[in-house]
Design an enzyme around this catalytic site. Structure first.
Site, short mmCIF file in Angstrom:
data_model
loop_
_atom_site.label_atom_id
_atom_site.label_comp_id
_atom_site.label_asym_id
_atom_site.label_seq_id
_atom_site.Cartn_x
_atom_site.Cartn_y
_atom_site.Cartn_z
N SER A 1 0.85 -1.19 0.00
CA SER A 1 0.00 0.00 0.00
C SER A 1 0.88 1.24 0.00
CB SER A 1 -0.90 -0.01 1.24
OG SER A 1 -1.52 1.25 1.40
N GLY B 1 4.20 3.98 3.36
CA GLY B 1 3.84 2.76 2.65
C GLY B 1 3.95 1.57 3.57
N LYS B 2 3.45 0.44 3.18
CA LYS B 2 3.62 -0.80 3.94
C LYS B 2 3.28 -1.96 3.03
CE LYS B 2 4.62 -1.71 8.34
NZ LYS B 2 5.42 -0.85 9.23
N GLY B 3 3.93 -3.09 3.27
CA GLY B 3 3.63 -4.26 2.46
C GLY B 3 3.66 -5.52 3.29
#
Ligand code: NAD
Length: 418
Positions: free
Chosen positions: A60, A105-107
């Site tokens: 994201s 962001g992050k994943g």
């Protein structure tokens, strides 16, 4: 909000709550509450026995108004689209709180890494890096470690990206091993910012750090470093815990000796110089000057919060206090330094790592620590100034007010674009 709130809904209500203190239109607030884009992908890799397995993965990119998206990649069976969206949003506001030029962001990959071999994890990580390649980059989106990922996975992602791009780009990812372009001081950074923020809070409240009593929940990277540093500042660490339970000594523990004991035995419990052993709940409700939750999310819920007797809490962990518990602590005047400031040392030194990678010029540990201190002290000043100027009692809301205003300023200064 309920205790079991969806994390994305929790993020959105925190934004609404803070935005109510700001002169920001509802249309702009709406924009701040949703990710710009979310990649959802399926990675199919070959297992060691020759069969194939599919894994769902997400990245994201929440908001890039202040700079490249920044945030970790976690491997966990409970990774979900909403969790990744929420975590990416919190990164936006964490980076803005400490005023580093990043968005959020992050994943994550839906996987229990303990069930796979190193070779399978390498294939999975490289498959994810291949999917991420068009959306990441030194000036675009810079991932980092998170739950169940570390230097090894970061090095695989860097190598895959550099190979496919036919370049060298160490700044495409942070949290790397020193030999692969990592930074001095990164391992200690989260514990360090937690205690620097506590030191500033004590000064703000007119309390002495020298001789203050401290309890630390969680004795991993963040908790153990925080215990060691606060002990070096003259405070007395009276209790520490891990998942095995807590050890207590009213005259103070030696954090280094407890760490040696944990390294040797796997647990803090059984430490021979402790006066007593406690449960984690008992540790969290000790009558201490400073409490450092450094383990898991939601460690302090509404019921436990009623029994908390610490004067100051510095949140090394992400989200250790539930929203309902926050309300209880506000009524009892506990000064809670929010995670987006207290544990922001990690992302701040990741930023330093990226700066060093871009300049191909590496800093001493002393310079890293001095710059980190400057940033955390500045962020704490901005927080207390906002509390005073806007009449906000709750430091968490004040941190979001500071952060949201910075994101809005960057958006508005950029001008309109369809
Ligand atoms: P870690 O895995 O090194 O340590 C976690 C510790 O918590 C371990 O000692 C474990 O035994 C303990 N623990 C687990 N369950 C527990 C329980 N129920 N009660 C008491 N202790 C328990 O992890 P870490 O890197 O130190 O991270 C801790 C927290 O800090 C997490 O919330 C993480 O998201 C946050 N954080 C870490 C960093 C970083 O740079 N390491 C940065 C920002 C935030």
């Amino acid at each position: 909000m309920t205790e079991s709130a969806n994390p994305f809904e929790s993020l959105q209500s925190q934004i609404d709550e803070a935005a109510a203190h700001l002169d920001v239109g509802q249309d702009v607030v709406e924009r701040l509450k949703h990710p710009e884009r979310v990649l959802e992908t399926n990675l199919t890799i070959e297992l060691d026995d020759g069969s194939l397995e599919r894994f769902k993965a997400f990245r994201s990119q929440f908001n890039g108004d202040r700079g490249p998206y920044k945030g970790g990649i976690r491997y966990h069976p409970e990774v979900s689209r909403d969790e990744v969206k929420a975590l990416s949003g919190w990164m936006v506001y964490k980076c803005a709180t400490v005023d580093i030029p990043y968005g959020g962001g992050k994943g994550g990959i839906v996987v229990d890494p303990r069930a796979y071999s190193d070779a399978e994890l390498e294939r999975l990580t490289r498959a994810f890096a291949k999917e991420l390649r068009p959306m990441i980059g030194e000036d675009r989106d810079i991932p980092a470690p998170d739950v169940n990922t570390g230097q090894r996975e970061m090095n695989w992602i860097k190598d895959t990206y550099e190979t496919l791009e036919n370049t060298t780009a160490p700044g495409v990812i942070t949290g790397k091993h020193l030999e692969s372009g990592g930074s001095e001081g990164r391992v200690e950074a989260t514990g360090r910012s937690t205690v620097l923020a506590a030191r500033e809070a004590f000064e703000h409240l007119g309390k002495e750090l020298e001789g203050a009593t401290v309890a630390v929940q969680g004795y991993g990277n963040a908790g153990w470093i925080a215990a060691k540093l606060i002990d070096e500042m003259g405070s007395s660490v009276v209790a520490v815990s891990d998942s095995s339970g807590a050890v207590f000594a009213p005259d103070g523990l030696d954090p280094v000796a407890v760490k040696t004991h944990k390294n040797e035995t796997g647990a803090v419990t059984g430490y021979p110089d402790a006066a007593d052993e406690l449960t984690n709940e008992e540790l969290l409700t000790l009558d201490v000057d400073l409490l450092i939750p450094a383990a898991l999310e939601n460690a302090i819920d509404e019921d436990l919060a009623r029994d908390v007797r610490a004067d100051v809490i510095s949140e090394a962990a992400n989200g250790p206090i539930t929203p309902a518990a926050d309300g209880v602590l506000a009524e009892t005047d506990v000064f809670v330094i929010p995670d987006i400031l207290a544990n922001a040392g990690g992302v701040t030194v990741s930023y330093f790592e990226w700066v060093q990678n871009r300049q191909r010029f590496y800093w001493t540990e002393r310079k890293v620590n001095e710059e980190l201190e400057r940033i955390i002290v500045g962020a704490f000043d901005a927080l207390t100034t906002t509390m005073d100027e806007r009449g906000i009692d709750d430091p968490r809301t004040a941190a979001y007010v500071v952060a949201i205003q910075r994101v809005v300023d960057a958006y508005e200064q950029a001008g309109a674009w369809p």
